[in-house]
Structure formats: C-alpha cells, structure tokens
Design a protein around this motif. Sequence first.
Motif, PDB file in Angstrom:
ATOM      1  N   ASN A 212       0.885  -0.976   0.114  1.00 48.54           N
ATOM      2  CA  ASN A 212      -0.125   0.079  -0.001  1.00 48.54           C
ATOM      3  C   ASN A 212       1.112   1.384   0.019  1.00 48.54           C
ATOM      4  OD1 ASN A 212      -3.159  -0.669   1.607  1.00 48.54           O
ATOM      5  ND2 ASN A 212      -1.665  -2.210   0.928  1.00 48.54           N
ATOM      6  N   VAL A 213       0.328   2.332  -0.513  1.00 54.84           N
ATOM      7  CA  VAL A 213       1.149   3.460  -0.386  1.00 54.84           C
ATOM      8  C   VAL A 213       0.802   4.348   0.712  1.00 54.84           C
ATOM      9  CG1 VAL A 213       1.925   5.889  -1.497  1.00 54.84           C
ATOM     10  CG2 VAL A 213       1.089   3.717  -3.032  1.00 54.84           C
ATOM     11  N   VAL A 214       1.661   4.591   1.583  1.00 53.24           N
ATOM     12  CA  VAL A 214       1.104   5.277   3.073  1.00 53.24           C
ATOM     13  C   VAL A 214       2.156   6.295   3.422  1.00 53.24           C
ATOM     14  CG1 VAL A 214       0.152   3.430   3.900  1.00 53.24           C
ATOM     15  CG2 VAL A 214       2.450   3.603   4.281  1.00 53.24           C
ATOM     16  N   ASN A 215       1.854   7.065   4.315  1.00 49.65           N
ATOM     17  CA  ASN A 215       2.611   8.311   4.676  1.00 49.65           C
ATOM     18  C   ASN A 215       3.066   7.689   6.169  1.00 49.65           C
ATOM     19  OD1 ASN A 215       2.357  11.080   3.346  1.00 49.65           O
ATOM     20  ND2 ASN A 215       0.755   9.889   3.060  1.00 49.65           N
ATOM     21  N   THR A 216       4.489   7.445   6.075  1.00 50.92           N
ATOM     22  CA  THR A 216       5.002   6.631   7.184  1.00 50.92           C
ATOM     23  C   THR A 216       6.622   7.201   7.511  1.00 50.92           C
ATOM     24  OG1 THR A 216       5.556   4.609   8.204  1.00 50.92           O
ATOM     25  CG2 THR A 216       6.237   4.874   5.859  1.00 50.92           C
ATOM     26  N   MET A 217       7.373   6.993   8.371  1.00 48.35           N
ATOM     27  CA  MET A 217       8.630   7.394   9.009  1.00 48.35           C
ATOM     28  C   MET A 217       9.432   6.797   7.745  1.00 48.35           C
ATOM     29  SD  MET A 217       9.955   9.040  11.952  1.00 48.35           S
ATOM     30  CE  MET A 217       9.804   7.897  13.399  1.00 48.35           C
ATOM     31  N   ASN A 218      10.266   7.596   7.140  1.00 50.93           N
ATOM     32  CA  ASN A 218      11.277   7.058   6.000  1.00 50.93           C
ATOM     33  C   ASN A 218      12.190   6.081   6.409  1.00 50.93           C
ATOM     34  OD1 ASN A 218      12.655   7.239   3.465  1.00 50.93           O
ATOM     35  ND2 ASN A 218      13.966   8.727   4.493  1.00 50.93           N
ATOM     36  N   LYS A 219      12.859   6.367   7.543  1.00 55.67           N
ATOM     37  CA  LYS A 219      13.800   5.094   8.330  1.00 55.67           C
ATOM     38  C   LYS A 219      14.999   4.780   7.046  1.00 55.67           C
ATOM     39  CE  LYS A 219      10.436   2.707   9.852  1.00 55.67           C
ATOM     40  NZ  LYS A 219       9.653   1.738  10.458  1.00 55.67           N
ATOM     41  N   GLY A 220      15.370   5.769   6.098  1.00 49.77           N
ATOM     42  CA  GLY A 220      16.344   5.359   5.203  1.00 49.77           C
ATOM     43  C   GLY A 220      15.822   4.859   3.780  1.00 49.77           C
ATOM     44  N   ALA A 221      14.645   4.598   3.812  1.00 51.80           N
ATOM     45  CA  ALA A 221      14.259   4.062   2.517  1.00 51.80           C
ATOM     46  C   ALA A 221      14.394   5.054   1.215  1.00 51.80           C
ATOM     47  CB  ALA A 221      12.489   3.862   2.567  1.00 51.80           C
ATOM     48  N   ILE A 222      14.208   6.367   1.677  1.00 50.38           N
ATOM     49  CA  ILE A 222      14.496   7.437   0.629  1.00 50.38           C
ATOM     50  C   ILE A 222      16.135   7.790   1.137  1.00 50.38           C
ATOM     51  CG2 ILE A 222      14.449   9.444  -0.770  1.00 50.38           C
ATOM     52  CD1 ILE A 222      11.294   8.762  -0.416  1.00 50.38           C
ATOM     53  N   SER A 223      17.172   7.430   0.599  1.00 47.23           N
ATOM     54  CA  SER A 223      18.459   7.615   1.463  1.00 47.23           C
ATOM     55  C   SER A 223      18.941   9.054   1.615  1.00 47.23           C
ATOM     56  CB  SER A 223      19.545   6.781   0.958  1.00 47.23           C
ATOM     57  OG  SER A 223      19.773   7.071  -0.427  1.00 47.23           O
ATOM     58  N   ASN A 224      18.463   9.924   0.678  1.00 49.56           N
ATOM     59  CA  ASN A 224      18.711  11.295   0.735  1.00 49.56           C
ATOM     60  C   ASN A 224      17.402  12.211   1.385  1.00 49.56           C
ATOM     61  OD1 ASN A 224      17.502  10.839  -1.874  1.00 49.56           O
ATOM     62  ND2 ASN A 224      18.881  12.140  -3.028  1.00 49.56           N
ATOM     63  N   LEU A 225      16.667  11.618   2.145  1.00 47.65           N
ATOM     64  CA  LEU A 225      15.735  12.462   2.920  1.00 47.65           C
ATOM     65  C   LEU A 225      16.097  11.888   4.242  1.00 47.65           C
ATOM     66  CD1 LEU A 225      12.244  12.665   0.950  1.00 47.65           C
ATOM     67  CD2 LEU A 225      13.956  14.391   1.286  1.00 47.65           C
ATOM     68  N   PRO A 226      15.660  12.874   5.417  1.00 44.08           N
ATOM     69  CA  PRO A 226      16.089  12.618   6.691  1.00 44.08           C
ATOM     70  C   PRO A 226      15.259  11.309   7.040  1.00 44.08           C
ATOM     71  CG  PRO A 226      15.211  14.918   6.589  1.00 44.08           C
ATOM     72  CD  PRO A 226      15.151  14.282   5.263  1.00 44.08           C
ATOM     73  N   ASP A 227      16.005  10.515   7.897  1.00 43.31           N
ATOM     74  CA  ASP A 227      15.306   9.244   8.621  1.00 43.31           C
ATOM     75  C   ASP A 227      13.996   9.200   9.274  1.00 43.31           C
ATOM     76  OD1 ASP A 227      17.508   7.719   7.405  1.00 43.31           O
ATOM     77  OD2 ASP A 227      18.560   7.471   9.643  1.00 43.31           O
ATOM     78  N   ASP A 228      13.874  10.516  10.124  1.00 45.95           N
ATOM     79  CA  ASP A 228      12.518  10.692  10.938  1.00 45.95           C
ATOM     80  C   ASP A 228      11.460  11.312  10.018  1.00 45.95           C
ATOM     81  OD1 ASP A 228      13.934  13.210  10.702  1.00 45.95           O
ATOM     82  OD2 ASP A 228      13.539  13.535  12.826  1.00 45.95           O
ATOM     83  N   ALA A 229      11.734  11.746   8.869  1.00 42.32           N
ATOM     84  CA  ALA A 229      10.854  12.349   7.994  1.00 42.32           C
ATOM     85  C   ALA A 229       9.691  11.717   7.459  1.00 42.32           C
ATOM     86  CB  ALA A 229      11.325  13.213   6.641  1.00 42.32           C
ATOM     87  N   VAL A 230       8.483  11.948   7.698  1.00 43.16           N
ATOM     88  CA  VAL A 230       7.287  11.254   7.144  1.00 43.16           C
ATOM     89  C   VAL A 230       7.340  11.326   5.515  1.00 43.16           C
ATOM     90  CG1 VAL A 230       4.856  11.095   6.791  1.00 43.16           C
ATOM     91  CG2 VAL A 230       6.229  11.018   9.095  1.00 43.16           C
TER      92      VAL A 230
END
Length: 431
Positions: A329-347
């Motif tokens: 599913n496509v959700v808004n969730t904590m990045n946790k490194g999934a997009i490596s050049n955005l902050p880890d704690d960004a949703v």
Amino acid sequence: SLKLAVIGGGSSYTPELIEGVIKRIERLPVTRIDLVDVEAGKEKLDIITQLAQRMVARAGLNIEIRHTFNRREAIQGARFVMTQLRVGGLQARARDERIPLKYKVIGQETTGPGGFAKALRTIPVILDICKEMEELAPDAWLINFTNPAGMVTEAVQKYTSVKALGLCNVPINMHHQTAEALGASIDRVKVNFAGLNHLVWMSNIRLDGKDVTEQIIDKLCDGAQMNMNNIHESPWDPQFLKSLGVVPCPYHRYFYMQDDMLNEELESAASSGTRAEVVIKTEQELFKLYQDPDLAEKPEQLEQRGGAYYSDVSLNLVDALYNDTGAINVVNTMNKGAISNLPDDAVVEISSVIDSAGAHPLSQGRLPENQIGLASSVKAYEQLAIDAAVKGDYGMALQALVANPLIPSAKVAKLILNDILEQNADYLPQF
Ligand code: G6P
Ligand code: MN
C-alpha cells in the motif's frame, strides 16, 4: 468484535467509508462504528449517521452505527481510529485559499501557505486525540486522512507514541488512471511511489512485468488523463516530462507550473470562487440528497469531489494491518532510510509492505537530483511548520513560510503569516 472510530464522522465523505466497510465485511468483521463530530456539526452528523444506518441495513448487515460528541467514548475499545476532521470547516479552507491569492501566491488547501494554515489549526487537535489514544486505546492504529496528511502524520510520529499511518487517495488514482491509459485491468499494472504527500512521483511502471514507464510518459504528453477533480489540469510540457523520467502527481503542477496555476486560480477566484467556495455548494446539495429516506447507498454526486477511492485506500490498509497480509500500500510513514537522501525521521509517502506490525517502506535508494531538490525544500518547510504548529512560535512560523518554494520573499511571508494568524485566532490556542 471490531470497532472503528471515525473522527470527523459528519463529513460528506463518510458514506464512501461505509460502502468500503460493507464491501469488505468478510475480511473485516466490523461490529461497531462510532461517528464522532463537534457539536456545531450536529445536523450533518445526524444526517450522515442515519444514511450510514440505512446503508448497512440495506446490505443486511448487523453493524451498530452510533454517533457521539464524546471522543473518549468513541476511542475506548476502538482498534482503528480514523481521523478525517477539518478544523474550522470549509469556511476556514476558503480563507486559506483566499489569503495567499491577495499576495499573488498559490492559494491551495494543502500546498503552500493554505496547507501551512491548515497545519497550524489541525496539529494541536490531532495531538489531543493522540493523548486520548495513548490513555484509552494504546494498541489502536491511527489512520489519518486529515490534511496536510504528511505533516499531520509526522507530528504524531514525533510528538506521541501512537501507531499512525497517513493516507491520501492521489497514488491510487494515479494507479487506476495508468491502468486506464494502458487499457489494462489494474491487477496487471504495478507501480512504485516515492516522495511526499501531494508531492509524490510514480516510477517503475510495469504492465505484466514489462517496464512501460516511457510509454506512460508519452501518453501523458499526448494528453492522457492523470488528474484529480480538485486540481486544474494545465497540460504538461512534453520535453519537461520526458526529461523528468518519472510521473509527477497532479499537485506537482503548483510547483512546476506555478505561473499558470496561479493565473488560473486568480481567474476562477474572481468568477466561480475558490475550490472551497465551490465545494461548499456541492456539500449543500450532497446533504440534501443524504436526507432522502429512500437513499441507502453512496450517491453518484459524491464523485464530483476530490476524494475518489478514498474508502478503498483506508480500508485496504485496515485489511492489511488487521489480517497481516503483507500487501503493498502507499502510505505516509517514517522514512527510516528508504529514501536515502531524505531525513530518517521524515514522514514520506511511499510504497510499503503492510503487515500487522505496520508499514515497511520499500527501499528507493537516492531520489535523483531533479526530484530531491524540490522534495528536500518542501520537507524542510514541513519540519519547520510542524514545530511552529506545536510550539506556537512566530519566528519559526516565519522561517517555515520563507522555506516554502512557493513564497517569493520574507516580506510576503510576513504579510501572509499575519493574515493567517489574525483570521484563525479562534483556532490557534498555541499562538
Ligand atoms: C484529493 C486529495 C485530498 C483532498 C481532496 C480535496 O482527493 O488527495 O487530500 O482532501 O482532493 O477534494 P475537494 O473536493 O474537497 O476539493
Ligand atoms: Mn490527499
């Protein structure tokens, strides 16, 4: 027994949600739905509750539908708390859209200063709801639809211990429209989403496993439909789209075609009214229809709104969480490194595997330079705005607005901020 609490239950969108529950009753044995709203919304809440009761009765189901002004009572015992509230109602949205236009800045309910104002009003209310959830239903999931959905969800992640996921119907609409453009059924088409809420890009489009991303971009250049009802459909520049290499969401138009979108907004605000002003009329008609005692299903007119597929998005997610399916599913969730050049704690808004533990975002690596620039500045704006909304700090609010790519100067940011604070004084206890 499975209880849902819907906060903002008097919304004209609620019949969608009820339809979604009815469709999935075999997978989601819902026994009770509490619709919560504020007392000022009593009339709407009554109408919606009765329609919802007629809908489940017509479907022959035994789901108890209650309405209440007592949020705590609704949260107690709920497995899923769905937030779809609108602080200040559509009147506040109309002001959000009008203020920026005065200064020749995009006036939109979620993008730019309009979304900023909505965040200031909404985040304190959502954090109050979360406090009640921490106390009364610590294992429940918060499924947040309230806009700006990405920012609201990030505020919950940063300031509470509630398990939360944010939702938007833009990705599922893009997926459906991609399948339509290909003339294929949706199950044959796989897509990947990554970005931020209302700033998400679609990539890696496959039909029966074969990459058709370029083909879809070509079709978009030729005018294939990929839009939401609430957004003016300025045509994409083919050279721009081809060199971008991924599919932007409809809301990207506010950034990539700021000039055209602004002109269109100024024209329609002067003639037919802003989107909120139009929607206020649609809503009145909807509520008239909803009162018909013979109506026991979602009326077609609801499709004039921007919320198509909203119930599929929320209940597919509830299904995956409740039944531990592992569905994507496509959700808004904590990045946790999934997009490596955005902050880890960004949703972020991202394709994720969903199971009973929550969302596991699919690893994307680095977003390419032509996407990350915009995503990073909008995320920086969002993070400043969330902190400003929580702390009620003028300077931080000003920094947030200046960081938004749609604001031309500190001077204009200040003028807009002052208007926002003045016109929303009733809803901003933190300032
Ligand atoms: C889209 C967006 C929603 C937004 C809606 C507005 O569906 O994804 O976040 O709330 O449009 O639609 P409206 O009909 O109220 O303008
Ligand atoms: Mn949305």
